[in-house]
Design an enzyme around this catalytic site. Structure first.
Site, PDB file in Angstrom:
ATOM      1  N   PHE A  77       0.881  -1.252   0.025  1.00 50.87           N
ATOM      2  CA  PHE A  77      -0.037  -0.005  -0.114  1.00 50.87           C
ATOM      3  C   PHE A  77       0.993   1.371   0.182  1.00 50.87           C
ATOM      4  CE2 PHE A  77      -2.862   3.086   2.051  1.00 50.87           C
ATOM      5  CZ  PHE A  77      -3.883   2.930   1.144  1.00 50.87           C
ATOM      6  N   ASP A 126       1.584  -5.244   8.295  1.00 47.35           N
ATOM      7  CA  ASP A 126       0.583  -4.178   8.088  1.00 47.35           C
ATOM      8  C   ASP A 126      -0.671  -5.254   7.950  1.00 47.35           C
ATOM      9  OD1 ASP A 126      -1.510  -2.666   7.145  1.00 47.35           O
ATOM     10  OD2 ASP A 126      -0.293  -1.344   6.417  1.00 47.35           O
ATOM     11  N   TYR A 171     -10.931   1.242  11.070  1.00 48.97           N
ATOM     12  CA  TYR A 171     -12.249   1.559  10.334  1.00 48.97           C
ATOM     13  C   TYR A 171     -12.608   0.589   9.032  1.00 48.97           C
ATOM     14  CZ  TYR A 171      -8.620   3.427   7.458  1.00 48.97           C
ATOM     15  OH  TYR A 171      -7.537   3.725   6.597  1.00 48.97           O
ATOM     16  N   LYS A 172     -11.788  -0.399   9.031  1.00 43.59           N
ATOM     17  CA  LYS A 172     -12.050  -1.400   8.015  1.00 43.59           C
ATOM     18  C   LYS A 172     -12.936  -2.663   8.503  1.00 43.59           C
ATOM     19  CE  LYS A 172      -8.116   0.189   5.035  1.00 43.59           C
ATOM     20  NZ  LYS A 172      -6.844   0.045   4.728  1.00 43.59           N
ATOM     21  N   ARG A 224     -12.749  -3.988  -6.677  1.00 43.65           N
ATOM     22  CA  ARG A 224     -12.385  -4.870  -5.615  1.00 43.65           C
ATOM     23  C   ARG A 224     -13.546  -4.857  -4.740  1.00 43.65           C
ATOM     24  NH1 ARG A 224      -8.321  -2.191  -1.024  1.00 43.65           N
ATOM     25  NH2 ARG A 224     -10.311  -0.823  -0.795  1.00 43.65           N
TER      26      ARG A 224
HETATM   27  C1  PLP Z   1      -6.291   1.342   4.624  1.00 48.51           C
HETATM   28  C2  PLP Z   1      -4.682   1.032   4.553  1.00 48.51           C
HETATM   29  C3  PLP Z   1      -3.881   1.922   5.529  1.00 48.51           C
HETATM   30  C4  PLP Z   1      -4.462   3.093   5.929  1.00 48.51           C
HETATM   31  O1  PLP Z   1      -3.615   4.068   6.727  1.00 48.51           O
HETATM   32  P1  PLP Z   1      -4.283   5.088   7.542  1.00 48.51           P
HETATM   33  O2  PLP Z   1      -3.111   5.871   7.948  1.00 48.51           O
HETATM   34  O3  PLP Z   1      -5.006   4.639   8.571  1.00 48.51           O
HETATM   35  O4  PLP Z   1      -4.972   6.039   6.556  1.00 48.51           O
HETATM   36  C5  PLP Z   1      -2.586   1.477   5.531  1.00 48.51           C
HETATM   37  N1  PLP Z   1      -2.078   0.404   5.019  1.00 48.51           N
HETATM   38  C6  PLP Z   1      -2.835  -0.394   4.429  1.00 48.51           C
HETATM   39  C7  PLP Z   1      -2.264  -1.497   3.806  1.00 48.51           C
HETATM   40  C8  PLP Z   1      -4.228  -0.042   4.105  1.00 48.51           C
HETATM   41  O5  PLP Z   1      -5.019  -0.731   3.090  1.00 48.51           O
END
Ligand code: PLP
Length: 428
Positions: free
Chosen positions: A141, A213, A238-239, A387
């Site tokens: 990501f 992560d 939040y996911k 997705r």
């Molecule tokens: C959604 C996501 C994030 C989000 O990071 P935030 O700092 O909380 O916005 C980080 N890493 C991955 C792999 C994600 O899918």
């Protein structure tokens, strides 16, 4: 908008595929079927984006309203002591620890995933003097890669982010210069799952540490950070955990690294004695040194409702349903999708992917928009990925069936070619 539900009479799939009635029969015997009632979903919606923003638990509005009214409103600053607000980072961390197979006292909640990554990476680099490489993969990501780049530039000690092209190249790229390996356990685009224990062992064999992560893992797949001997981990609230937009994230630091845990965001609440107001920083013992500033109390109250729902579930059952949901959806879509240019971007074996299925199509953006207009919400990830996330607590097998039927109908009818579906929004 309620989707037009394709009935069995118009079943668009070949005879060897499950029918809509088969899907309903699976729902009738689903051991997790009752969990859906804990969520407030718009009527008729088929929500396949809980991997991006989880659904609202029914209990959240009242919990948050009660905190505002009866804690903040009534007790004002006394609330910090009276309602244990200050301890929430650690208390909620201990709850999340149970979900991810971590020991009590190894997880804190607060900040964003990006910020927590920064702390974990900084701690890993500080613990590896003489090693300069942060190793990751191109498909990680972007925020993970950006944070690593920014940290390396800030340290200015010759650190660099090394990126390999494919997940298969990671093991071979870990060497004596690797300070830390940084990977997302479930690939955000394809859903491909890393073998956490094997990759962690490979990093350790080379004297490196690893940051996992768990953005697309926590609340979706069973995890055992202790057994995998993970060093650090971060994840989103939040996911799949359904904490609400911008919910705070979590950070895990293995107990064996607490003694050498040093991170540069030395906020007062990570100090050994915040209320001594000393002029110099002394880290708090244990995981508390990972805390920076004041806890987002209201947001954590909302997140706690989502986490509590998971603590009542058997993660083995959650995983079993997740695999079955993604498999029925993938099988149905691929039974006809190839003829319309749809390619599966996720691993074919359910056990090799997280709780999502992704497809490639040159018109992926338009197709996702056309589906959203029918009440089937997935998302688009540039350049060509559609997705679909499957949150097993609130999705039914019939939702997976209907979503597949809508997707096939959208590409077969070319409904996605309407010009309004090509208009790009800020958040995709
Ligand atoms: C959604 C996501 C994030 C989000 O990071 P935030 O700092 O909380 O916005 C980080 N890493 C991955 C792999 C994600 O899918």
């Amino acid at each position: 908008m309620p989707p037009a539900r394709p009935g069995d009479a118009a079943a668009p799939f070949p005879a060897h595929c499950p029918t809509r009635n088969d899907a309903k029969a699976m729902d009738a015997v689903d051991p997790l079927a009752d969990a859906r009632a804990a969520f407030a979903l718009p009527p008729g919606a088929i929500y396949l984006d809980g991997n991006s923003l989880g659904a609202l638990p029914r209990a959240t509005p009242e919990r948050v309203a009660a905190l505002l009214r009866e804690e903040w409103g009534r007790d004002l600053i006394a609330g910090w002591n009276k309602h244990g607000w200050m301890a929430m980072s650690a208390r909620l961390g201990d709850k999340i620890a149970r979900l991810i197979g971590a020991a009590p006292g190894t997880v804190v909640v607060g900040d964003s995933t990006s910020i927590n990554l920064f702390k974990a990476l900084a701690a890993a680099l500080a613990a590896a003097p003489g090693r300069t490489t942060i190793l990751s993969e191109r498909g990680n990501f972007p925020t993970d890669l950006y944070m690593a780049e920014g940290l390396a530039a800030l340290l200015d000690k010759g650190h660099r982010l090394k990126i390999v092209d494919t997940p298969a190249q990671i093991a071979g790229a870990i060497d004596a210069d690797t300070a830390v390996v940084m990977l997302t356990h479930v690939d955000y685009k394809t859903g491909a799952l890393h073998d956490m224990a094997a990759t962690t062992a490979r990093a350790h064999a080379a004297g490196a540490r690893i940051v996992w992560d768990l953005a697309h893992s926590a609340g979706a797949v069973p995890l055992d950070l202790t057994a995998a001997r993970a060093d650090y981990a971060v994840g989103c609230g939040y996911k799949y955990l359904n904490g609400g937009p911008g919910a705070p994230a979590f950070l895990y630091v293995a107990e064996r690294h607490h003694a050498d845990f040093r991170q540069p965001l030395q906020g007062w609440l990570g100090h050994a004695q915040p209320f001594a107001f000393e002029p110099s920083y002394r880290p708090a013992p244990g995981i508390a040194a990972a805390i920076v500033g004041s806890p987002p109390v209201i947001a954590m109250a909302a997140l706690e409702v989502g986490v509590d729902i998971f603590l009542r579930q058997d993660m083995g059952a959650v995983r079993a349903k997740s695999e079955a949901l993604t498999e029925i959806f993938r099988t149905l879509v691929m039974s006809r999708g190839g003829a319309f240019g749809i390619e599966c971007a996720s691993p074919a074996a359910p056990e090799a992917r997280g709780s999502q299925v992704s497809f490639r199509h040159p018109k992926a953006y338009e197709i996702v928009q056309a589906l959203i207009a029918r009440g089937v919400t997935g998302d688009f990830r540039a350049p060509d990925i559609m997705r679909f996330g499957f949150a097993p607590l609130y999705l039914r097998y019939v939702d997976a069936w209907d979503a597949a039927a809508h997707l096939i109908d959208t590409v077969e009818s070319r409904a996605y070619e309407e010009p309004r579906y090509a208009v790009r929004q800020a958040v995709t």
